[in-house]
Design an enzyme around this catalytic site. Structure first.
Site, PDB file in Angstrom:
ATOM      1  N   VAL A 133      33.152  60.959  43.502  1.00  0.00           N
ATOM      2  CA  VAL A 133      33.426  62.429  42.761  1.00  0.00           C
ATOM      3  C   VAL A 133      35.149  62.332  43.058  1.00  0.00           C
ATOM      4  O   VAL A 133      35.641  61.898  44.387  1.00  0.00           O
ATOM      5  CB  VAL A 133      33.154  64.169  43.198  1.00  0.00           C
ATOM      6  CG1 VAL A 133      33.988  65.096  42.710  1.00  0.00           C
ATOM      7  CG2 VAL A 133      31.468  64.068  43.520  1.00  0.00           C
ATOM      8  N   CYS A 134      36.570  62.396  42.328  1.00  0.00           N
ATOM      9  CA  CYS A 134      37.393  62.365  42.480  1.00  0.00           C
ATOM     10  C   CYS A 134      37.937  61.015  42.975  1.00  0.00           C
ATOM     11  O   CYS A 134      37.488  60.107  42.307  1.00  0.00           O
ATOM     12  CB  CYS A 134      38.035  63.789  42.921  1.00  0.00           C
ATOM     13  SG  CYS A 134      39.336  64.663  42.724  1.00  0.00           S
ATOM     14  N   GLY A 135      38.476  61.380  43.828  1.00  0.00           N
ATOM     15  CA  GLY A 135      39.029  59.790  44.556  1.00  0.00           C
ATOM     16  C   GLY A 135      38.063  59.085  45.001  1.00  0.00           C
ATOM     17  O   GLY A 135      38.459  58.122  45.791  1.00  0.00           O
TER      18      GLY A 135
END
Length: 231
Positions: A133-135
């Site tokens: 997720v995300c970074g």
């Protein structure tokens, strides 16, 4: 299917809690066919997020023998490009973690832990699926594990992702086979629902979607079908 959500110092809480709760509900809906737990590379411990000192407890060690899937969150902190990060912060040691650091510093600091070696083992295992997720995808990319792979991340990190040799895709969720990546923080909900649909079926995913009163956004991107003309 057993999923281990990997915590590291400075993680973003929503990156963890959103997919965790979706997957946990999927486990209830399947009477235990899906299980999920919080882990860390170092074993059971309290792990401090990058959001106001909020902590979550990793109840076990990251264990590639037990897990069918790893889910890696991003970090929460100050927004900044790597070139904007003061040198004294960028060079801080792994044991010098503190609140309110730049996100690239928090992500990069994972490289000085046991996590990259474990992630490489997971990426090399054809029976293991890795989700982010995300970074979280940037952690993989900075460790040199995403060269040539289709992936996404928070929109502010797409250029960095591309610069590592990954094939950055501007999409909410990207399915690249045994690598499934989500974009910005709230995409963890959509990622979790897609994982349920992919692994145990759309009826379970739909039931959890209704329970959470959340409709998935966008099309899951896959490298399939004809290449579209410019629109």
């Amino acid at each position: 299917m057993h999923i281990q959500v990997v915590l590291f110092d400075g993680f973003d809480p929503l990156d963890v809690i959103a997919p965790y709760e979706v997957l946990y509900a999927g486990g209830t809906a399947t009477q235990g066919a899906v299980t999920v737990e919080l882990v860390s590379a170092e074993g059971p411990r309290e792990v401090t997020s990058g959001t106001g000192g909020l902590t979550l407890r990793a109840t076990a060690a990251l264990d590639l023998e037990r897990a069918d899937m790893l889910l890696l969150p991003g970090a929460s902190g100050r927004v900044g490009e790597p070139g904007e990060v003061p040198e004294e912060e960028a060079g801080a040691g792994a044991g010098e973690w503190k609140q309110d650091e730049f996100i690239p510093v928090l992500l990069g600091r994972t490289l000085a832990t046991e996590l990259p070696a474990l992630l490489k083992q997971a990426m090399d295992d054809p029976d293991m699926t890795v989700a982010t997720v995300c970074g979280g995808s940037l952690v993989l990319a900075l460790a040199g594990l995403l060269e040539g792979r289709h992936a996404t991340t928070h929109h502010m990190g797409l250029d960095l992702l591309d610069a590592t040799g990954a094939r950055a895709i501007r999409a909410r969720v990207v399915d690249d086979g045994d690598l499934i990546t989500g974009a910005g923080v709230t995409s963890g909900l959509d990622l979790g629902l897609y994982l349920l649909e992919r692994e145990v079926g759309p009826r379970v995913a739909h039931a959890v979607e209704e329970l959470f009163a959340h409709e998935r956004r966008g099309t899951v991107w896959r490298a399939q079908g004809p290449t579209p003309a410019l629109l």
